[in-house]
Design an enzyme around this catalytic site. Structure first.
Site, mmCIF file in Angstrom:
data_model
loop_
_atom_site.group_PDB
_atom_site.id
_atom_site.type_symbol
_atom_site.label_atom_id
_atom_site.label_comp_id
_atom_site.label_asym_id
_atom_site.label_seq_id
_atom_site.Cartn_x
_atom_site.Cartn_y
_atom_site.Cartn_z
ATOM 1 N N CYS A 2 0.380 -1.333 -0.182
ATOM 2 C CA CYS A 2 0.007 0.316 0.112
ATOM 3 C C CYS A 2 0.955 1.355 0.187
ATOM 4 O O CYS A 2 2.146 0.900 0.308
ATOM 5 C CB CYS A 2 -0.570 0.058 1.380
ATOM 6 S SG CYS A 2 -1.433 -1.492 1.145
ATOM 7 N N ARG A 27 4.807 0.996 -6.460
ATOM 8 C CA ARG A 27 4.642 0.364 -5.119
ATOM 9 C C ARG A 27 3.345 -0.591 -5.443
ATOM 10 O O ARG A 27 3.264 -1.767 -4.228
ATOM 11 C CB ARG A 27 4.028 0.765 -4.063
ATOM 12 C CG ARG A 27 5.301 1.886 -3.249
ATOM 13 C CD ARG A 27 4.699 2.453 -2.431
ATOM 14 N NE ARG A 27 4.440 1.677 -1.084
ATOM 15 C CZ ARG A 27 5.286 2.095 -0.179
ATOM 16 N NH1 ARG A 27 6.305 2.568 -0.200
ATOM 17 N NH2 ARG A 27 5.295 1.014 0.539
ATOM 18 N N TRP A 74 -3.073 -2.579 -1.129
ATOM 19 C CA TRP A 74 -2.481 -3.873 -2.423
ATOM 20 C C TRP A 74 -3.299 -5.204 -1.004
ATOM 21 O O TRP A 74 -2.306 -5.016 -0.144
ATOM 22 C CB TRP A 74 -0.899 -4.537 -1.700
ATOM 23 C CG TRP A 74 -0.399 -4.819 -3.144
ATOM 24 C CD1 TRP A 74 0.698 -5.141 -4.495
ATOM 25 C CD2 TRP A 74 0.344 -7.124 -2.337
ATOM 26 N NE1 TRP A 74 0.272 -6.457 -4.067
ATOM 27 C CE2 TRP A 74 0.481 -7.877 -3.474
ATOM 28 C CE3 TRP A 74 0.108 -6.516 -0.590
ATOM 29 C CZ2 TRP A 74 0.909 -8.635 -2.836
ATOM 30 C CZ3 TRP A 74 0.610 -8.352 -0.746
ATOM 31 C CH2 TRP A 74 0.801 -8.933 -1.581
ATOM 32 N N ASN A 100 -0.573 0.808 5.694
ATOM 33 C CA ASN A 100 -0.182 0.132 5.214
ATOM 34 C C ASN A 100 0.593 -1.308 6.629
ATOM 35 O O ASN A 100 1.051 -0.463 7.282
ATOM 36 C CB ASN A 100 0.991 0.544 4.332
ATOM 37 C CG ASN A 100 2.053 -0.029 3.860
ATOM 38 O OD1 ASN A 100 1.867 -1.392 3.634
ATOM 39 N ND2 ASN A 100 3.185 0.361 3.346
ATOM 40 N N GLY A 101 0.171 -2.226 6.019
ATOM 41 C CA GLY A 101 1.420 -3.014 6.786
ATOM 42 C C GLY A 101 -0.183 -3.854 7.197
ATOM 43 O O GLY A 101 -1.417 -4.510 6.902
ATOM 44 N N GLU A 482 17.955 -15.275 -11.827
ATOM 45 C CA GLU A 482 16.724 -13.803 -12.504
ATOM 46 C C GLU A 482 16.310 -13.564 -13.687
ATOM 47 O O GLU A 482 15.560 -13.116 -13.732
ATOM 48 C CB GLU A 482 18.402 -12.479 -11.885
ATOM 49 C CG GLU A 482 17.597 -11.364 -12.238
ATOM 50 C CD GLU A 482 16.849 -11.066 -11.521
ATOM 51 O OE1 GLU A 482 16.258 -11.250 -10.437
ATOM 52 O OE2 GLU A 482 16.485 -9.366 -12.152
ATOM 53 N N LYS A 486 12.284 -12.208 -14.134
ATOM 54 C CA LYS A 486 12.514 -11.452 -14.761
ATOM 55 C C LYS A 486 10.987 -11.915 -15.320
ATOM 56 O O LYS A 486 9.786 -10.776 -16.025
ATOM 57 C CB LYS A 486 13.716 -10.609 -15.228
ATOM 58 C CG LYS A 486 14.193 -10.139 -14.742
ATOM 59 C CD LYS A 486 13.701 -8.255 -14.332
ATOM 60 C CE LYS A 486 13.062 -8.679 -13.004
ATOM 61 N NZ LYS A 486 14.146 -8.295 -11.573
ATOM 62 N N GLU A 489 7.686 -12.496 -13.871
ATOM 63 C CA GLU A 489 7.298 -11.319 -13.171
ATOM 64 C C GLU A 489 6.391 -10.122 -13.737
ATOM 65 O O GLU A 489 5.370 -9.607 -13.483
ATOM 66 C CB GLU A 489 7.882 -10.721 -12.089
ATOM 67 C CG GLU A 489 9.141 -9.491 -12.802
ATOM 68 C CD GLU A 489 9.201 -9.104 -11.414
ATOM 69 O OE1 GLU A 489 8.666 -9.277 -9.968
ATOM 70 O OE2 GLU A 489 11.201 -9.048 -11.434
ATOM 71 N N HIS A 505 18.271 -33.440 -13.487
ATOM 72 C CA HIS A 505 17.867 -34.669 -12.189
ATOM 73 C C HIS A 505 16.230 -33.791 -12.508
ATOM 74 O O HIS A 505 15.903 -34.075 -11.627
ATOM 75 C CB HIS A 505 19.148 -33.434 -10.470
ATOM 76 C CG HIS A 505 20.357 -33.878 -11.223
ATOM 77 N ND1 HIS A 505 21.195 -34.932 -10.722
ATOM 78 C CD2 HIS A 505 21.817 -33.639 -11.609
ATOM 79 C CE1 HIS A 505 21.807 -35.451 -11.229
ATOM 80 N NE2 HIS A 505 22.456 -34.117 -11.435
ATOM 81 N N LYS A 601 5.984 -3.423 -5.183
ATOM 82 C CA LYS A 601 7.737 -2.980 -5.091
ATOM 83 C C LYS A 601 8.402 -3.111 -3.727
ATOM 84 O O LYS A 601 9.406 -3.655 -3.514
ATOM 85 C CB LYS A 601 7.173 -1.005 -5.672
ATOM 86 C CG LYS A 601 9.503 -0.912 -5.819
ATOM 87 C CD LYS A 601 9.568 -1.542 -7.124
ATOM 88 C CE LYS A 601 10.943 -0.422 -7.172
ATOM 89 N NZ LYS A 601 11.839 -1.522 -8.117
HETATM 90 O O1 M6R Z 1 13.874 -4.079 -2.227
HETATM 91 P P1 M6R Z 1 14.117 -5.368 -2.113
HETATM 92 O O2 M6R Z 1 15.290 -5.378 -3.080
HETATM 93 O O3 M6R Z 1 14.372 -6.220 -0.539
HETATM 94 O O4 M6R Z 1 13.077 -5.896 -2.702
HETATM 95 C C1 M6R Z 1 12.739 -7.499 -2.696
HETATM 96 C C2 M6R Z 1 12.598 -8.165 -3.549
HETATM 97 O O5 M6R Z 1 10.943 -8.025 -3.313
HETATM 98 C C3 M6R Z 1 12.374 -7.771 -4.825
HETATM 99 O O6 M6R Z 1 13.462 -7.743 -5.781
HETATM 100 C C4 M6R Z 1 11.110 -8.445 -6.223
HETATM 101 O O7 M6R Z 1 11.773 -9.551 -5.952
HETATM 102 C C5 M6R Z 1 11.134 -7.881 -7.206
HETATM 103 N N1 M6R Z 1 10.184 -7.623 -7.651
HETATM 104 C C6 M6R Z 1 11.780 -8.192 -8.607
HETATM 105 O O8 M6R Z 1 12.009 -7.756 -9.367
#
Ligand code: M6R
Length: 606
Positions: A2, A27, A74, A100-101, A482, A486, A489, A505, A601
Site C-alpha cells: 500500500c 508500489r 495492495w 499500510n501493514g 534472475e 524477470k 513477473e 536431475h 515494489k
Molecule cells: O527492496 P528489496 O530489494 O528488498 O526487494 C526484494 C524483492 O521484493 C524484489 O527484488 C522483487 O523480487 C522484485 N520484484 C524483483 O524484480
C-alpha cells in the site's frame, strides 16, 4: 504494498494527493481512495482498480479542501473492491484513516469492539484501527491520546495517517515496521510511504522511526514516542534525489528507462570507490567494520540473486565462506553464527519486512550488520551498523533492474576490498579489475541499444513458447534465476531458472520443441560444461538461445552475442540482455510492464 500520502497546507489537497498517489503507483495496488474534511464532515471517495477510476469519481466533486489523506491498496485482508479500499471511517464518521501493514490481532480487536457497539462494513484488518481510535475519542480523549492508546493494543505492522472532522487542518501519523516519511515544503507538509510521492514539492524530509507518532498542523509538526507521548526531536534532512530521476523522461516504461540507465548507475556506484590511477578500491563506509571471517547474506527476490552472484566472488577473491539466505526462511530457523561473522542485508527498498526481520535477528545475536540499500534513510539502512548505498537513484518499475546491477557492483567492490585486506587478492589483480571496471560503463553504453533490437527479435521468435528454461553455471547461475524471475513477473510466462548441471536431475523432462532454453555463458572455465548440457537439450529437440561472448563458437544454438568482457564483468552485459528480453516479451503480450499484477515494489509485510 500500500502507498500512503497525506497533505496539509495551502494547496488544493485533492490534486496534491492524487498526484502523490500517481507517484506511488509503482508500489503496486488494486484500489485507491482519498478522504478530506468538508464543512465539518469527512468526505471519502474510493474506487477499485487503477487511479483513473478514482480520478473519474473525484472529477464531479468540487472541493477546496487543504488537508486530506490518500491511499493505494495492495490487498491483504479482503478482496480488492470499493468497500475494502481505504480510507476507512469510524461509525460516527469523525475519523478517517489509511494504513499500510497488517494488524495481526485484528480478529480479537474486532470482536471486542463489536461487543462495545462498533459496526464494521469492510473485511479489512485496517477498519479495527479506526474504530479503536474512535472508541477512545468518544470517551473524551484527544485524537493524539486516542491514537497512542489504540496503538498500545495493536500487534503487527503499520504505517498510518488519519484526519478528524473536528480538526480540519491536522494530520496524525504513526509507524511500526512499515515506512513513513514527513516532507516539509514551502506550501505545506506531506506524510508518505515514500519520498517520490512529494518530490515535486520538497526534498526536505524527516524519517519516522518505529513506535513514533507524528502530529502535523498547517504550520508546524511534532514528533512523539507513540507509547508514552514523550516529545522527540528530529532534524530535517535534505535528500539529493531529483525529480527527473523519478519520472519516465520520454520512455514508454520506467523499466526500459531503468535498464538503459545501467551504465550511468555503474559510473555513480564506482565514483569515489575506485582510484583508476592507483588501481585500488576503497570503501569508506565499511572501514569501521572488522574484516569478516564469514558472511551471511540476507535478502529476497532479485536482491537474493545479487547476493548469490556475489558469493562466488567473495569465495574466489577473498576466500570468505558465504551463506546466502532467503530472508523469509532464515528468520524462522535456529541459526548459530560463528565468531567474526558479518550479516549482509541486501535490499533495494530497504523496507522488505523479511530482510529487516533477519537483520534484527542477527543484531540481536550480537552479529554486526552491513546494509546494502538503495533507498536513503530506509528502515534497513537505519538499523544496520554500517550502510553501503548503491546510488542507483529511484527505481520505480516493480521489476528490479538497475538496482541488481548496482548491488552486484557494490558487492564486487566489497569482495575486492576485503580480498586485498586479507591478502588473498594481489595488488596486480586488484589493478586489473579496477581497469576493467573503469571501462565498463562505456562498454555497456554502446552495447545496450543493439541488445534491445536483438531482444525484440527473440521475443517475437519465442512469443508462443509454452515456457522457458534458464540455465547457467557459476556466476551465470544466479543470472539464470534472475532471467526466469524477470520473465515470470512481467510477462506471466512460466520460466524455471536452474544451475545447468542440475538440468539432468529433473527439468530436462520439460524439454520439447516449444519449450526453449535460454542459456547464459560468461566465457569462463565452466563454459565447456554448459555446452555439454546444451548438447543434451539439442539432442531432445529443445531450441536453445545462447547468450555468450562474441568469440564463443557453439553451432547447435542460436547465438546472442554479448560483449566479450573479462570474468566476472561479462555478467554486467548478460544482465541487461535478460532484462530486455523479458521487457520485450511483456510488451509483445501487452502486459502492464511497470506494475505487474499482484506484485508490490516494497514488500513491507510478511
Ligand atoms: O527492496 P528489496 O530489494 O528488498 O526487494 C526484494 C524483492 O521484493 C524484489 O527484488 C522483487 O523480487 C522484485 N520484484 C524483483 O524484480
Amino acid at each position: 504494498m500500500c502507498g500512503i500520502i497525506a497533505y496539509t497546507g495551502t494547496q488544493q489537497a485533492v490534486s496534491v494527493i492524487l498526484d502523490g498517489l500517481k507517484r506511488l503507483e509503482y508500489r503496486g495496488y488494486d484500489s485507491a481512495g482519498i478522504a478530506y474534511p468538508d464543512n465539518g464532515n469527512l468526505e471519502v471517495v474510493k474506487s477499485s482498480g487503477k487511479l483513473h477510476c478514482l480520478e473519474q469519481s473525484l472529477s464531479c466533486i468540487p472541493t477546496e479542501a487543504r488537508t486530506g489523506i490518500g491511499h493505494t491498496r495492495w490487498a491483504t485482508h479482503g478482496v480488492p473492491n470499493q468497500i475494502n479500499a481505504h480510507p476507512h471511517l469510524d461509525g460516527s464518521q469523525t475519523i478517517s484513516l489509511v494504513h499500510n501493514g497488517i494488524i495481526e490481532n485484528h480478529a480479537i480487536l474486532k470482536h471486542w469492539l463489536e461487543a462495545r457497539g462498533h459496526h464494521f462494513v469492510s473485511e479489512t484488518d485496517t477498519e479495527v484501527l479506526v474504530h479503536l481510535i474512535a472508541d477512545y475519542t468518544r470517551q473524551g480523549y484527544s485524537v493524539t491520546n486516542s491514537l497512542s492508546a489504540a496503538l498500545s493494543h495493536v500487534q503487527g505492522s503499520f504505517a498510518l495517517a488519519l484526519i478528524s472532522s473536528q480538526h480540519p487542518g491536522c494530520i496524525w501519523a504513526a509507524r511500526h515496521a512499515s515506512p513513513l516519511v514527513l516532507g516539509s515544503g514551502p506550501n505545506g507538509y506531506f506524510v508518505a510511504s515514500d519520498i517520490p510521492a512529494f518530490l515535486p514539492h520538497t526534498r526536505d524530509v524527516v524519517f519516522l522511526e518505529d513506535d513514533e507518532l507524528l502530529v502535523v498542523e498547517p504550520s508546524s509538526w511534532r514528533l512523539y514516542r507513540a507509547s508514552s507521548l514523550e516529545p522527540l526531536s528530529r532534524s530535517v534532512e535534505r535528500v539529493e534525489w531529483d525529480l527527473q530521476a523519478a519520472e519516465k523522461g520520454g520512455y514508454p516504461h520506467f523499466m526500459l528507462k531503468e535498464i538503459q540507465e545501467q551504465p550511468r548507475v555503474i559510473q555513480d556506484c564506482l565514483s569515489g570507490r575506485i582510484d583508476s590511477v592507483q588501481g585500488t578500491v576503497t570503501i569508506a563506509e565499511v572501514e569501521q567494520l572488522p574484516l569478516p571471517s564469514r558472511i551471511r547474506i540476507l535478502a529476497c527476490g532479485t536482491s537474493f540473486h545479487a547476493g548469490l552472484w556475489a558469493k562466488y566472488l567473495f569465495e574466489e577473491w577473498a576466500d570468505i565462506p558465504v551463506e546466502v539466505e532467503i530472508a523469509s526462511e532464515f528468520r524462522y530457523r535456529n541459526i548459530s553464527f560463528s565468531p567474526g561473522e558479518l550479516a549482509l542485508a541486501i535490499s533495494q527498498s530497504g523496507e522488505t519486512a523479511d530482510t529487516k526481520a533477519g537483520l534484527d535477528i542477527a543484531r540481536g545475536k550480537g552479529v554486526p550488520v552491513l546494509g546494502l540499500c538503495n533507498v536513503l534513510g530506509s528502515s534497513i539502512a537505519r538499523a544496520s551498523d554500517a550502510v553501503l548505498y548503491t546510488q542507483a537513484g529511484p527505481e520505480i518499475s516493480v521489476a528490479s533492474t538497475k538496482a541488481m546491477c548496482s548491488q552486484m557492483l557494490a558487492l564486487l567492490l566489497l569482495a575486492v576490498y576485503w580480498g586485498r585486506g586479507k591478502g588473498v587478492l594481489s595488488r596486480e589483480a586488484e589493478a586489473e579489475i579496477v581497469a576493467g571496471l573503469g571501462a565498463l560503463p562505456g562498454d555497456l553504453e554502446s552495447a545496450i541499444p543493439p541488445m534491445r533490437a536483438r531482444a525484440q527479435d527473440y521475443a517475437r521468435q519465442f512469443k508462443q513458447a509454452k515456457g522457458f528454461l534458464y540455465l547457467g553455471r557459476g556466476l551465470a547461475y544466479p543470472l539464470a534465476l534472475e532471467g526466469a524471475l524477470k520473465l515470470k513477473e512481467i510477462s506471466y510466462i512460466h520460466a524455471e531458472g536452474y544451475a545447468a548441471g542440475e538440468m539432468k536431475h529433473g527439468p530436462i523432462a520439460l524439454v520439447e520443441e516449444d519449450f526453449p532454453t535460454c542459456a547464459l555463458d560468461l566465457g569462463d572455465r565452466v563454459s565447456p560444461k554448459l555446452f555439454s548440457n546444451l548438447q543434451e537439450i539439442r539432442a531432445r529437440q529443445g531450441p536453445v538461445l545462447l547468450l555468450a561472448p562474441e568469440e564463443v563458437d557453439f553451432a547447435e544454438a542460436q547465438h546472442w552475442e554479448i560483449p566479450g568482457l573479462s570474468w566476472p564483468l561479462a555478467s554486467f552485459a548478460v544482465l541487461p540482455a535478460i532484462q530486455l528480453f523479458a521487457y520485450e516479451m511483456a510488451v509483445l503480450w501487452d502486459k502492464d510492464v511497470d506494475q505487474p499484477r499482484n506484485l508490490a515494489k516494497s514488500v513491507t509485510v510478511e
